[in-house]
Design an enzyme around this catalytic site. Sequence first.
Site, mmCIF file in Angstrom:
data_model
loop_
_atom_site.group_PDB
_atom_site.id
_atom_site.type_symbol
_atom_site.label_atom_id
_atom_site.label_comp_id
_atom_site.label_asym_id
_atom_site.label_seq_id
_atom_site.Cartn_x
_atom_site.Cartn_y
_atom_site.Cartn_z
ATOM 1 N N ASP A 245 0.872 -1.172 0.000
ATOM 2 C CA ASP A 245 0.000 0.000 0.000
ATOM 3 C C ASP A 245 0.913 1.227 0.000
ATOM 4 O OD1 ASP A 245 -1.590 2.188 0.720
ATOM 5 O OD2 ASP A 245 -2.692 1.087 2.261
ATOM 6 N N ASN B 248 -6.422 13.175 -10.237
ATOM 7 C CA ASN B 248 -7.237 13.654 -11.349
ATOM 8 C C ASN B 248 -7.012 15.157 -11.487
ATOM 9 O OD1 ASN B 248 -9.150 15.069 -9.613
ATOM 10 N ND2 ASN B 248 -9.975 13.062 -9.110
ATOM 11 N N VAL C 276 -5.967 4.891 -5.686
ATOM 12 C CA VAL C 276 -4.825 5.390 -4.920
ATOM 13 C C VAL C 276 -5.029 6.855 -4.512
ATOM 14 C CG1 VAL C 276 -3.377 6.081 -6.892
ATOM 15 C CG2 VAL C 276 -2.304 5.369 -4.773
ATOM 16 N N ASP C 277 -5.655 7.633 -5.371
ATOM 17 C CA ASP C 277 -5.917 9.045 -5.085
ATOM 18 C C ASP C 277 -6.778 9.187 -3.828
ATOM 19 O OD1 ASP C 277 -5.963 11.829 -5.445
ATOM 20 O OD2 ASP C 277 -7.529 11.751 -6.971
ATOM 21 N N SER D 29 -2.321 5.645 -14.081
ATOM 22 C CA SER D 29 -3.333 5.454 -15.136
ATOM 23 C C SER D 29 -3.809 4.020 -15.328
ATOM 24 C CB SER D 29 -2.859 6.008 -16.490
ATOM 25 O OG SER D 29 -2.952 7.405 -16.508
ATOM 26 N N THR D 30 -3.377 3.083 -14.486
ATOM 27 C CA THR D 30 -3.720 1.678 -14.715
ATOM 28 C C THR D 30 -5.005 1.237 -14.017
ATOM 29 O OG1 THR D 30 -2.325 0.951 -12.886
ATOM 30 C CG2 THR D 30 -1.324 1.015 -15.087
ATOM 31 N N TYR E 270 -8.488 4.625 -15.247
ATOM 32 C CA TYR E 270 -8.100 5.239 -16.527
ATOM 33 C C TYR E 270 -7.738 4.189 -17.569
ATOM 34 C CZ TYR E 270 -8.056 9.940 -14.435
ATOM 35 O OH TYR E 270 -8.396 11.123 -13.840
#
Length: 173
Positions: A9, A23, A32-33, A120-121, A124
């Site tokens: 993590d 974003n 994660v964000d 991005s995985t 996105y």
Amino acid sequence: MILQLVKADITEICVDAIVNAANTSLLGGGGVDGAIHRKGGKAILDDCIAIRNKQGGCKVGQAVITTAGNLPAKYVIHTVGPVWNGDKEEKNNLLKACYQNSLELAVQNNIKTIAFPGISTGIYRFPKDRAAEIAIKSVRDFYKISEIDKVIFVCFDEESYEIYTGLLERELL
């Protein structure tokens, strides 16, 4: 420079800076964000709001830096990856820019250890294998990499971990 791979993590990694797959709003989101904003607390959001008020958010491929709040890191570098919608060179270049701009911010802020998630995985939908190749190559090609002591690729899931393991092992052969 040391390259390290861990399955963990990212909010629990003790480094100078962790990278957030943010974003454009910088106000948190899913994946994660959301985890970084939840665990890091209000200080991260306050810094993100100040950045938004100054420059209107963060564009795809760009990066900004904030405090890490309650996280074990000192800083969070927020970068906005591209949304995958097909095999386009533009998307590859934008993802590469995420790594380059994050590393550039690290050097500017005297950050010696940095941890990256798979940018991005998640929602996105950037293909994990292509994203991992771009991540490793971008870090290796960074022109000031000698100013960074350690880069950690943090994989949240087993699939990503296996992809990075295979790519890094091939590099050693």
